[in-house]
Design a protein around this motif. Structure first.
Motif: not given
Ligand SMILES: Nc1ncnc2c1ncn2[C@@H]1O[C@H](COP(=O)(O)OP(=O)(O)O)[C@@H](O)[C@H]1O
Ligand SMILES: [Mg+2]
Lengths: 410, 247
Positions: A307, A311, A389, A393
């Motif tokens: 993540l 990100g 998640y 990302a």
């Protein structure tokens, strides 16, 4: 998708990253040093405080009781505190820490005991102050013992069995594994540190190989080659992930070495403290962690690493320069620290909805894991949601990289 | 060969709104020829060339490079193109040899082929002395040579130069110009953008004058001289952009 190209980009970026001092420091040096420094430092400070508190015989004051020489003598003879002459301003003295505690004896205390009259002693303490609490509990223990002895004498005088006044005993049995008792404090700190290290490990390479490359003009060179944009971003992502995971691995190895080392170094401190479990009960300098749970908690950090890597890549790709990327990423550290910190608060426990909050969920479950508690339903839910998640990302990073308005932002 | 057909590119800019960077630009460039794109700053040269190199998708229009459509087969187009611009830099932490190997691999060349081509390019460009040193320790000249070698490592049929002499001293600029002529001699399709009049005069077989995103005049130097009644390239350029500037 062309795997050969992804591997080519990855290997080149890895070599490049390993030649960058900043990345090397955040990848290897910081994670290896931070945990030993914090744990050993923490152990050292705690050991010192405990040693000092134990070495100091606390000063206490006995107020009144002029007509009770017996109890006065017993108090004066007690080795765990030092009786100082009574003064009117004992309250101020306790506040100023020149006095740790005081006891007020009623008139005729000795006589009251002899005649079996009910009476009261009053202890003065400074709530929340470690050394005052220590002295007060010593006084408290003294009077409980004194009362116990008085009862025994009275029963013996009347020829009655001790069970008359103590029909049953109450004992407590701890069912938490031994790790859980010591694990809590450090259990909060370690996952928090690992998550933070993981973020800083991803941060430098992520900014360097996106915004940094834009700034230096090498990104355009790369985009001119036949390699696809998706392949480029995946290769770059894997390098950032490697760096993030390397911080996790190095922090893990260093922690696994530090714990036994700390336990050995502070062994002389730990033993007597455990014996004197009274005031400093939970304050063992070297709490134990469950090694298996610790490894499992590192595994839980893997999707977080994904993540962070994806990100950060997406975010810093948007920036035109390394400096601009830093200005986007730096405030994010606070966003990472907050949920990780929240997990350290006592009383914050995992629930279904908390299991879905990224970062916080992993911090919380890691706290359980290092205490040796494996809650499989939580583990699956948290690992699963973290993976979701992380996947989002990655998709975001790939999409960003396929937008020319992002790649060639002016 | 390059065939551009009504290439158009608009950018959305928050402050400036819609920018018409390139409008209906069409031209053809043959193998063994240098096509010069002459224009001032902001004329649309870089945007045009980036569309040819598939870094930008055209908003409208299309182009074929070596017979391949830039919109439909961008990766294959890039495999046929060498792109050298003032803005395309080298990785500072790699050596020259590693740089060439990296771009060779990205172009799908086998290791033996990469080694052989590196050897040949190092011979041609006299790079042996610094081949295994890191780029961040290079002089401008060494970087220039390494960039040229990087552009040629996959032996592209088409070479695109976007103001390659920008910011270079006379000697380094001459190296580049010699290299551009070399490419023509070897039958490459060469497109060369610049804002320097003398460069197109000396170098280009066909000259396109671009201004405000439009290709305003095109032809050989002789064609342009005849059409505008001027011999000096600067006068030709001023007349070319002034003529439609009023319209
Ligand atoms: N990525 C971009 N985003 C927005 N506008 C751009 C972008 N690239 C170029 N432009 C604009 O398009 C116009 C043409 O620019 P450019 O092609 O770079 O000109 P040249 O290379 O001839 O100097 C300019 O007005 C420039 O500001
Ligand atoms: Mg330009």
């Amino acid at each position: 998708m062309n795997v050969h190209q992804i591997v080519t980009v990855y290997l080149k970026e890895l070599r490049d990253a390993l030649r960058d001092r900043r990345t090397l420091i955040s990848m290897f040096v910081v994670p290896t040093l931070v945990i030993p420094l914090i744990i050993l430092g923490f152990g050292l400070v705690t050991a010192k405080i405990v040693r000092k508190a134990r070495a100091e015989t606390p000063a206490v004051m006995v107020l009144g009781g002029k007509d009770s020489p017996q109890v006065q003598a017993a108090l004066a003879a007690h080795p765990r505190f030092r009786v100082v002459p009574a003064r009117e301003d004992f309250r101020t003295a306790i506040s100023n820490k020149t006095l740790r505690a005081a006891v007020e004896l009623p008139d005729d205390f000795d006589a009251a005991l002899a005649e079996s009259r009910a009476t009261t002693v009053r202890l003065y303490t400074y709530d929340g102050e470690f050394k005052s609490g220590f002295a007060t509990s010593e006084l408290d223990r003294f009077f409980r013992d004194y009362r116990e002895r008085t009862i025994q004498t009275r029963l013996a005088e009347r020829g009655l069995p001790p069970a008359l006044v103590k029909p049953f005993d109450i004992t407590r049995q701890n069912v938490a594994p031994p790790e859980k008792v010591g694990g809590n404090l450090i259990g909060g700190i370690i996952p928090y540190l690992v998550i933070l290290l993981c973020f800083t490990g991803a941060m430098y390479p992520a900014m360097d190989i996106t915004a940094g490359e834009k700034e230096r003009g090498t990104l355009e060179t790369l985009l001119c080659s036949p390699v696809g944009r998706t392949e480029i971003v995946l290769g770059k992502f894997l390098v950032v992930l490697t760096s993030a995971l390397s911080t996790v691995v190095f922090a893990g190895i260093s922690a696994l070495v530090t714990f036994p080392l700390g336990a050995w170094l502070f062994a002389p401190e730990v033993a007597p403290v455990r014996a004197a479990a009274a005031a400093a009960a939970a304050r063992t300098p070297m709490p134990q962690i469950d090694p298996l749970g610790f490894l499992a908690s590192l595994a839980m950090v893997v999707p977080i690493a994904v993540l962070f890597s994806a990100g950060l890549l997406a975010l810093s790709l948007f920036a035109k320069s390394y400096k601009e990327a830093q200005s986007y990423v730096s405030p994010l550290i606070v966003v990472i620290i907050l949920p990780a910190l929240a997990a350290m608060l006592p009383g914050v426990e995992l629930t279904f909805s908390l299991s879905l909050i990224p970062i916080l969920n992993v911090s919380l479950v890691c706290k359980e894991l290092v205490s040796g508690v494996f809650n499989w339903a939580h583990l699956v839910l948290i690992f699963g949601s973290s993976c979701v998640y992380a996947g989002i990302a990655i998709l975001l990073a790939v999409r960003m990289f396929n937008r020319e308005s992002v790649l060639f932002r002016t | 060969m390059i065939v551009a057909q009504a290439l158009t590119k608009t950018f959305q800019d928050k402050k400036r709104g819609e920018i018409l960077a390139v409008q209906d630009v069409s031209f053809t460039c043959q193998p063994g020829q240098i096509y010069g794109l002459l224009g001032a700053n902001g004329a649309g040269k870089t945007t045009t060339l980036r569309m040819l190199a598939t870094l930008f998708k055209p908003t409208r229009g299309t182009a074929t490079v070596a017979g391949l459509s830039v919109t439909e087969r961008p990766a294959e187009v890039r495999a046929q193109v060498g792109f050298l611009a003032a803005s395309t830099a080298l990785y500072a932490r790699l050596t020259a040899r590693e740089t060439l190997a990296y771009f060779g691999r990205l172009n799908g060349l086998p290791p033996g082929e990469i080694a052989a081509r590196t050897q040949r390019l190092a011979d041609d460009l006299e790079m042996h002395e610094f081949l295994d040193r890191r780029v961040d320790k290079f002089s401008t000249g060494m970087k220039q040579k390494t960039s040229i070698a990087r552009t040629l490592i996959h032996d592209p049929a088409v070479i695109i130069f976007d103001e390659p002499t920008l910011g270079l001293d006379v000697m380094a600029a001459r190296t580049i110009l010699r290299f551009v002529r070399d490419c023509r001699a070897r039958g490459k399709t060469v497109i060369y953008s610049t804002h320097i009049m003398s460069e197109v005069e000396k170098l280009c077989d066909t000259i396109g004058i671009i201004h405000g995103g439009r290709l305003l005049a095109e032809g050989t130097l002789a064609d342009l001289r005849a059409r505008f009644g001027e011999t000096d390239m600067e006068e030709i350029f001023i007349k070319a952009i002034g003529a439609t500037g009023a319209a």
